[in-house]
Design an enzyme around this catalytic site. Structure first.
Site, PDB file in Angstrom:
ATOM      1  N   GLU A  96      11.781 -18.606 -12.073  1.00 48.74           N
ATOM      2  CA  GLU A  96      11.951 -19.980 -11.858  1.00 48.74           C
ATOM      3  C   GLU A  96      11.421 -21.005 -12.632  1.00 48.74           C
ATOM      4  O   GLU A  96      11.860 -22.127 -13.121  1.00 48.74           O
ATOM      5  CB  GLU A  96      11.383 -20.259 -10.406  1.00 48.74           C
ATOM      6  N   GLU A 166      11.694  -8.547 -12.925  1.00 51.22           N
ATOM      7  CA  GLU A 166      12.363  -9.227 -11.685  1.00 51.22           C
ATOM      8  C   GLU A 166      13.639  -9.732 -12.054  1.00 51.22           C
ATOM      9  O   GLU A 166      14.101 -10.843 -12.273  1.00 51.22           O
ATOM     10  CB  GLU A 166      11.420 -10.396 -11.545  1.00 51.22           C
ATOM     11  N   GLY A 172      14.383 -13.714  -4.182  1.00 54.76           N
ATOM     12  CA  GLY A 172      14.740 -14.650  -2.959  1.00 54.76           C
ATOM     13  C   GLY A 172      16.085 -14.578  -2.210  1.00 54.76           C
ATOM     14  O   GLY A 172      16.520 -15.396  -1.452  1.00 54.76           O
TER      15      GLY A 172
END
Ligand code: PEP
Length: 248
Positions: A96, A166, A172
């Site tokens: 992010e 990740e 998410g």
């Protein structure tokens, strides 16, 4: 023998009361001896929550830091400030931050240097987007991220780094990488470490998986030979869920 690490990443979630209640809940969890628990919480709560966890097995981490030690960088927080309030770990390179805040491998290598110079431990994130995975180029993509962002540091400094793989498509989204996909990439990352340092360094380095880890899949993922625990977003926001992951 590498210990297991259960790291939570709260992101920009929880108001103060919720943050305190969540830590109170986690303080009730029986943490296995071979497991380290780290909570990546918003800057604002680090100091107060540090007081709550100081006598426990729970450690706190910041979710980012600036690459400079101090200066005219309104709104930013330096590694030295984190160190000054007793924080020992910082998460760097989360997808992010890479995507929404334009954090490049070059910038991340500077943030990493700043954190290590303050004696902080770093959870260094990497991982490919869906299009790269679909093109079958995920290993090369992660190799580039680690080569340009991480592998310039010394063997000694690498001892203060935990790598978190990740895949962006699993963060998410509720879609978890399969245990085979996770093991394949973790094994490749370990080989990259061995190639850039030494096999003994690769053996010692902790590599976490992140991407929709939940109580239902944590044990299976963490049982893979090259997986040393997880970096957990959504499921770290509920004490019962994160507690089950800690015990997985
Ligand atoms: C993360 O933010 O690092 C993460 C893995 O999120 P989630 O567990 O919600 O996919």
């Amino acid at each position: 023998m590498r210990k297991k690490i259960a790291a939570g990443n709260w992101k920009m979630n929880n108001n103060r009361d919720e943050a305190i209640a969540l830590v109170e809940g986690l303080l009730q969890v029986a943490i296995p001896d071979n497991t380290e628990v780290i909570l990546g919480v918003p800057y604002l709560y680090l100091h107060e929550l540090q007081g709550m966890v100081s006598d426990s097995q729970i450690q706190l981490a910041a979710q980012n830091c600036h690459q400079e030690k101090s200066g005219a960088y309104t709104g930013e927080i330096s590694a030295s400030m984190l160190k000054s309030i007793g924080i020992e770990t910082v998460i760097l390179g989360h997808s992010e931050r890479r995507e929404y805040f334009d954090e490049t491998d070059e910038l991340l290598s500077r943030k990493l240097r700043a954190a290590l110079d303050e004696g902080l431990k770093v959870i260094f994130c990497c991982g490919e987007p869906l299009s790269v995975r679909e093109a079958g180029e995920h290993v090369a993509y992660v190799k580039k991220q680690l080569t340009e962002g991480l592998f310039q540091i010394s063997e000694e400094d690498l001892g203060s780094v935990v790598i978190a793989y990740e895949p962006v498509w699993a963060i998410g989204t509720g879609v978890t990488a399969s245990k085979e996909q996770v093991q394949e990439m973790h094994h490749e990352i370990r080989k990259m470490i061995a190639d850039n340092y030494q096999p003994s360094v690769a053996d010692k380095t902790h590599i976490l998986y992140g991407g929709s880890v939940k109580p239902a899949n944590a044990a299976e993922l963490f049982a893979q030979p090259d997986v040393d625990g997880g970096l957990v977003g959504g499921a770290s926001l509920k004490a019962s869920d994160f507690g089950a992951i800690i015990q997985a």
